[in-house]
Scaffold this motif. Structure first.
Motif, PDB file in Angstrom:
ATOM      1  N   ARG A  57      -3.585   2.815  -1.214  1.00  0.00           N
ATOM      2  CA  ARG A  57      -3.024   1.902  -2.541  1.00  0.00           C
ATOM      3  C   ARG A  57      -3.016   0.355  -1.893  1.00  0.00           C
ATOM      4  N   GLU A  58      -2.756   0.125  -0.943  1.00  0.00           N
ATOM      5  CA  GLU A  58      -2.803  -1.224  -0.691  1.00  0.00           C
ATOM      6  C   GLU A  58      -4.196  -1.771  -0.527  1.00  0.00           C
ATOM      7  N   VAL A  59      -5.066  -1.044  -0.244  1.00  0.00           N
ATOM      8  CA  VAL A  59      -6.480  -1.534  -0.421  1.00  0.00           C
ATOM      9  C   VAL A  59      -7.096  -1.644  -1.594  1.00  0.00           C
ATOM     10  N   ALA A  60      -6.529  -0.520  -2.597  1.00  0.00           N
ATOM     11  CA  ALA A  60      -6.916  -0.612  -3.976  1.00  0.00           C
ATOM     12  C   ALA A  60      -6.342  -1.745  -4.687  1.00  0.00           C
ATOM     13  N   LEU A  61      -5.038  -2.406  -4.250  1.00  0.00           N
ATOM     14  CA  LEU A  61      -4.610  -3.568  -4.950  1.00  0.00           C
ATOM     15  C   LEU A  61      -5.114  -4.836  -4.521  1.00  0.00           C
ATOM     16  N   ALA A  62      -5.678  -4.669  -3.275  1.00  0.00           N
ATOM     17  CA  ALA A  62      -6.455  -5.968  -2.677  1.00  0.00           C
ATOM     18  C   ALA A  62      -7.789  -6.015  -3.547  1.00  0.00           C
ATOM     19  N   SER A  63      -8.428  -4.666  -3.631  1.00  0.00           N
ATOM     20  CA  SER A  63      -9.742  -4.744  -4.247  1.00  0.00           C
ATOM     21  C   SER A  63      -9.653  -5.176  -5.894  1.00  0.00           C
ATOM     22  N   ILE A  64      -8.580  -4.540  -6.598  1.00  0.00           N
ATOM     23  CA  ILE A  64      -8.378  -5.003  -7.805  1.00  0.00           C
ATOM     24  C   ILE A  64      -8.375  -6.596  -8.046  1.00  0.00           C
ATOM     25  N   CYS A  65      -7.410  -6.908  -7.111  1.00  0.00           N
ATOM     26  CA  CYS A  65      -7.286  -8.527  -7.181  1.00  0.00           C
ATOM     27  C   CYS A  65      -8.322  -9.392  -6.977  1.00  0.00           C
ATOM     28  N   GLU A  66      -8.931  -8.861  -6.108  1.00  0.00           N
ATOM     29  CA  GLU A  66     -10.458  -9.742  -5.674  1.00  0.00           C
ATOM     30  C   GLU A  66     -11.528  -9.550  -6.776  1.00  0.00           C
ATOM     31  N   ARG A  67     -11.601  -8.224  -7.403  1.00  0.00           N
ATOM     32  CA  ARG A  67     -12.542  -7.842  -8.344  1.00  0.00           C
ATOM     33  C   ARG A  67     -12.299  -8.593  -9.903  1.00  0.00           C
ATOM     34  N   THR A  68     -11.241  -8.840 -10.098  1.00  0.00           N
ATOM     35  CA  THR A  68     -10.518  -9.162 -11.313  1.00  0.00           C
ATOM     36  C   THR A  68     -10.083 -10.599 -11.419  1.00  0.00           C
ATOM     37  N   ASN A  69     -10.011 -11.127 -10.362  1.00  0.00           N
ATOM     38  CA  ASN A  69      -9.163 -12.622 -10.093  1.00  0.00           C
ATOM     39  C   ASN A  69      -8.121 -12.645 -10.606  1.00  0.00           C
ATOM     40  N   ALA A  70      -7.280 -11.548 -10.155  1.00  0.00           N
ATOM     41  CA  ALA A  70      -5.968 -11.613 -10.346  1.00  0.00           C
ATOM     42  C   ALA A  70      -5.063 -11.784  -9.242  1.00  0.00           C
ATOM     43  N   LEU A  71      -3.691 -11.826  -9.325  1.00  0.00           N
ATOM     44  CA  LEU A  71      -2.594 -11.855  -8.500  1.00  0.00           C
ATOM     45  C   LEU A  71      -1.867 -10.641  -8.118  1.00  0.00           C
ATOM     46  N   PRO A  72      -1.608 -10.339  -7.064  1.00  0.00           N
ATOM     47  CA  PRO A  72      -0.683  -9.230  -6.793  1.00  0.00           C
ATOM     48  C   PRO A  72       0.552  -9.612  -6.938  1.00  0.00           C
ATOM     49  N   VAL A  73       1.394  -8.640  -7.918  1.00  0.00           N
ATOM     50  CA  VAL A  73       2.735  -9.130  -7.650  1.00  0.00           C
ATOM     51  C   VAL A  73       3.857  -8.408  -7.089  1.00  0.00           C
ATOM     52  N   GLN A  74       3.425  -6.940  -7.375  1.00  0.00           N
ATOM     53  CA  GLN A  74       4.416  -5.896  -6.304  1.00  0.00           C
ATOM     54  C   GLN A  74       3.680  -4.587  -6.462  1.00  0.00           C
ATOM     55  N   HIS A  75       3.782  -3.977  -5.206  1.00  0.00           N
ATOM     56  CA  HIS A  75       3.322  -2.733  -4.830  1.00  0.00           C
ATOM     57  C   HIS A  75       4.658  -2.034  -4.464  1.00  0.00           C
ATOM     58  N   ILE A  76       5.053  -0.929  -5.442  1.00  0.00           N
ATOM     59  CA  ILE A  76       6.432  -0.470  -5.079  1.00  0.00           C
ATOM     60  C   ILE A  76       6.043   1.126  -5.403  1.00  0.00           C
ATOM     61  N   GLY A  77       6.239   1.875  -4.477  1.00  0.00           N
ATOM     62  CA  GLY A  77       6.076   3.610  -4.479  1.00  0.00           C
ATOM     63  C   GLY A  77       4.557   3.571  -5.008  1.00  0.00           C
ATOM     64  N   LYS A  78       4.283   4.180  -6.035  1.00  0.00           N
ATOM     65  CA  LYS A  78       3.050   4.483  -6.478  1.00  0.00           C
ATOM     66  C   LYS A  78       2.575   3.579  -7.656  1.00  0.00           C
ATOM     67  N   MET A  79       3.285   2.588  -7.833  1.00  0.00           N
ATOM     68  CA  MET A  79       2.896   1.439  -8.910  1.00  0.00           C
ATOM     69  C   MET A  79       2.571   0.245  -8.424  1.00  0.00           C
ATOM     70  N   LEU A  80       1.528  -0.099  -8.882  1.00  0.00           N
ATOM     71  CA  LEU A  80       0.734  -1.586  -8.620  1.00  0.00           C
ATOM     72  C   LEU A  80       0.955  -2.439  -9.793  1.00  0.00           C
ATOM     73  N   ILE A  81       1.571  -3.637  -9.628  1.00  0.00           N
ATOM     74  CA  ILE A  81       1.736  -4.530 -10.629  1.00  0.00           C
ATOM     75  C   ILE A  81       0.819  -5.870 -10.287  1.00  0.00           C
ATOM     76  N   VAL A  82       0.159  -6.215 -11.363  1.00  0.00           N
ATOM     77  CA  VAL A  82      -0.841  -7.219 -11.349  1.00  0.00           C
ATOM     78  C   VAL A  82      -0.788  -7.989 -12.222  1.00  0.00           C
ATOM     79  N   TYR A  83      -1.144  -9.468 -12.096  1.00  0.00           N
ATOM     80  CA  TYR A  83      -0.769 -10.591 -12.932  1.00  0.00           C
ATOM     81  C   TYR A  83      -2.114 -11.381 -13.013  1.00  0.00           C
ATOM     82  N   ARG A  84      -2.682 -11.886 -14.288  1.00  0.00           N
ATOM     83  CA  ARG A  84      -3.782 -12.659 -14.404  1.00  0.00           C
ATOM     84  C   ARG A  84      -3.461 -13.405 -15.730  1.00  0.00           C
TER      85      ARG A  84
END
Length: 141
Positions: A57-84
């Motif tokens: 999940r941590e790798v997926a969050l970093a990959s999502i943020c890199e590929r979509t030019n977004a910022l990670p807000v929070q990774h809590i449990g099985k939820m990823l929160i992303v902002y752009r």
């Protein structure tokens, strides 16, 4: 992103439902494209990554943020929160705002609204009225 901004985004994301859910195949190109579309429409999204373990999940969050030019807000449990942030609309040499014609409304909304008004309520006439209900008298012994 400052801690205060991150805190405000976490508060906004609290009431959100997950927009999409990562499946068994993980982070595919189609999923990234859908995340990109969702970020364009909503700015702040929640992603549910249930089948992945914590490190994935941590790798997926970093990959999502890199590929979509977004910022990670929070990774809590099985939820990823992303902002752009949505790009501000550019006021270039395109068509300007539509101007209203003088003398009448352009869409006729006012006329339609007036036509839909309910007629005023009529008061009851002073004609026959229902008799008032009486209380039963107390019996005297």
């Amino acid at each position: 992103m400052t801690p205060a901004e991150r805190k405000a985004l976490k508060a906004r994301a609290h009431n959100l439902n997950p927009i999409l859910q990562l499946g068994e195949k993980g982070l595919t190109d189609a999923v990234v494209a859908e995340i990109d579309r969702a970020l364009g429409a909503h700015e702040l999204i929640k992603i549910r990554a249930a089948p992945l373990n914590r490190d994935e999940r941590e790798v997926a969050l970093a990959s999502i943020c890199e590929r979509t030019n977004a910022l990670p807000v929070q990774h809590i449990g099985k939820m990823l929160i992303v902002y752009r942030q949505k790009p501000l609309p550019e006021s270039g040499p395109g068509p300007g705002p539509r101007l209203r014609k003088r003398g009448r409304s352009s869409s006729g909304w006012d006329e339609r609204k007036d036509a839909r008004k309910k007629p005023p309520r009529r008061r009851k006439s002073a004609g026959p009225q229902r008799p008032q209900r009486r209380r039963p008298r107390a019996r005297q012994a």
